[in-house]
Enzyme design. Structure first.
Site, short mmCIF file in Angstrom:
data_model
loop_
_atom_site.label_atom_id
_atom_site.label_comp_id
_atom_site.label_asym_id
_atom_site.label_seq_id
_atom_site.Cartn_x
_atom_site.Cartn_y
_atom_site.Cartn_z
N CYS A 1 -2.33 8.20 4.81
CA CYS A 1 -2.60 7.20 3.21
C CYS A 1 -3.66 7.85 2.62
CB CYS A 1 -2.37 5.93 3.28
SG CYS A 1 -3.22 5.22 4.53
N GLU B 1 1.80 12.21 -4.45
CA GLU B 1 1.66 12.60 -2.92
C GLU B 1 2.83 13.85 -2.62
OE1 GLU B 1 0.37 10.21 0.70
OE2 GLU B 1 1.86 9.35 -0.89
N GLU C 1 1.01 -1.49 0.29
CA GLU C 1 -0.37 0.25 0.08
C GLU C 1 0.96 1.03 -0.25
OE1 GLU C 1 -1.13 3.14 1.37
OE2 GLU C 1 -2.27 2.08 3.21
#
Length: 505
Positions: free
Chosen positions: A300, A389, A263
């Site tokens: 996240c 990100e 992930e």
């Protein structure tokens, strides 16, 4: 407080190994920690393989009792875990004591309840048809069986829920797979306390001592060894794209590739539909700012990008969000490396032509302050690097010129953990063409609210198309997470006494 030794747990024994490193807590004294490497991983993996010979054939009830015991032992250490976790990570007491620790224990208990029910085994039976023409059919029975020893990496941003006894570890143990866990150097004391809880549960329930191994390390050697070890059957990872992709490539490049469930984060776009934007643009902007800065933005599922459409309410959103973010002070981040990465990424974005910085305070050391940038839809599409990100409390507001450009932005997104629609009843027709696009882009599509906070439940999906995760047919949260560490096995004409107990008549 329970004494901390900084040692590894290998084959049921707390042991030293490798050289040492010093932890880097937000407050208090550093901890001297054993720095394990290839030798420690090898010892732990070989103990796990021995344990699998027994643990892989335990009953569902026995494994469920073991999981329940782990949850109880973690809860019994709540004071020590909270104290050490606060010092190491800077996370506030309520987050650790009242949110993350209960979530961790409850997830473990949910898995225990789920495997007791047995539905996850997906048992199937095609009875023999000896008289069938032109050929008889044999007796066929299928069940999900555990893969074998699993390697797990801890996450920096969740010292409990995605670390030592977090979702990957709990899911693998529920499936019947021993775990070798590589501790995260950002919270070695917290990790050790939870490992102590698992060790106590092993002894309490009589599980094989090698069923859980714990190796502390702050170098890449242990991680690479864990992925490449010949005994490792699968890997669970939560962390950065760069680190996760490198380990994924190693897993795929083995002579015998193995599943790597990584992930790797996302920007989790929020699409504000016209009616909602017109009616409550300012309120949505304020709420977005709150979600963006929760936990210093170190989730996240942080909603890092908002897509508006030029028109009524867009200005109100921007003004309200900027005002709310301007009132939030810089806060300590989880590690020095996380803070450095955040400061670098926001500075990089601030230098891109066409961007307007509404909020951007330069920070030093271990702190991170909110940042908010605005860009037109045209400039967003012209600068794909904006879709990377920024791990922290930073967000980009994209002002699309019309509905067609909103759709173009949506179709151009990479894989995401989540995608959000902010909409009112009058937005159904505007949202309708976006839903098929977003469900191909994200593992979870939500309406109103914000994605921070992942419910631990049967229907939850925490994963998504690459690069959000490396296997978008899986989830790391919810009971479906257990299936990652199982594989189907068909038994043909097998005598009853040789079948797994769950397949017998």
């Amino acid at each position: 407080m329970t004494d901390l030794t900084g040692r590894h747990l290998i084959d049921g024994t707390w042991t030293e190994g490798g050289n040492t490193f010093e932890s880097d807590p937000v407050s208090g004294k550093p901890m001297t920690v054993c720095n394990g490497g290839k030798a420690e991983i090898d010892a732990a993996m070989r103990a796990a393989e021995t344990a699998f010979e027994t643990y892989g054939w335990t009953s569902r009830a026995e494994r469920a009792d073991f999981l329940d015991a782990i949850a109880e032992e973690i809860e019994a250490r709540v004071d020590a875990i909270t104290e050490v976790g606060m010092a190491e990570t800077g996370l506030p007491e309520p987050r650790l004591r009242s949110v993350e620790l209960p979530r961790t224990a409850n997830q473990i208990r949910l898995f225990a309840s789920h495997i007791r029910a047995g539905d996850y085994l997906d048992r199937r039976h095609d009875a023999a048809l000896p008289d069938r023409q032109p050929m008889p059919r044999p007796d066929l029975r299928m069940i999900q069986r555990p893969l074998g020893p699993v390697g797990v990496f801890g996450a920096s941003n969740f010292p409990l829920a995605f670390s030592t006894a977090g979702g990957d570890t709990a899911a693998a143990l529920a499936a019947g797979c021993p775990v070798v866990y590589k501790g995260h150097p950002g919270h070695p004391g917290c990790g050790e306390l939870v490992a102590q809880a698992i060790h106590a549960a092993i002894e309490k329930t009589g599980m094989p001592k090698g069923v859980f191994g714990f190796v502390q390390s702050n170098t890449t050697e242990a991680g690479v060894a864990l992925v490449l070890h010949e005994i490792t059957r699968a890997v669970g990872f939560t962390g950065s794209f760069g680190g996760g992709k490198a380990l994924f490539d190693l897993a795929m490049g083995r002579d015998e590739p193995i599943p790597f469930y990584g992930e790797l984060g996302a920007i989790n776009p929020v699409f504000v539909m016209p009616a909602a934007q017109s009616a409550r643009g300012g309120d949505i902007g304020t709420a977005w700012a709150g979600s963006l800065t929760m936990g210093v933005g170190q989730f996240c599922t942080n909603p890092g990008v908002v897509i508006l459409q030029e028109g009524e309410g867009a200005g109100a959103f921007v003004s309200a969000a900027a005002a709310a973010l301007s009132g939030v002070d810089a806060q300590p981040m989880l590690t020095g490396g996380v803070a450095k990465g955040y400061q670098s990424s926001t500075s990089k974005v601030a230098g891109i032509d066409g961007l307007k910085a509404h909020v951007h305070t330069a920070c030093e050391g271990r702190k991170g302050a909110p940042a908010m940038f605005e860009v037109s839809g045209d400039d967003w599409l012209a600068h794909p690097e904006l879709a990377e990100e920024m791990f922290g409390p930073a967000g980009i507001v994209v002002r699309a010129k019309d509905a067609a450009q909103v759709g173009e932005i949506a179709r151009g997104l990479h894989g995401q953990l989540t995608a959000t629609l902010q909409m009112d009843s009058g937005d159904t027709n505007a949202a309708r063409p976006l839903v098929p696009v977003l469900e191909r882009k994200a593992g979870r599509v939500l309406v109103n609210g914000f994605p921070t906070g992942v419910e631990v439940a049967d229907a939850m999906v925490h994963g998504g198309p690459f690069p959000a995760s490396t296997n978008f047919g899986a989830t790391s949260v919810g009971t479906l997470a257990i299936r990652r560490f199982l594989r189907p096995v068909c038994y043909q004409n097998m005598p009853q006494d040789l079948l797994p107990a769950d397949l017998r008549d």
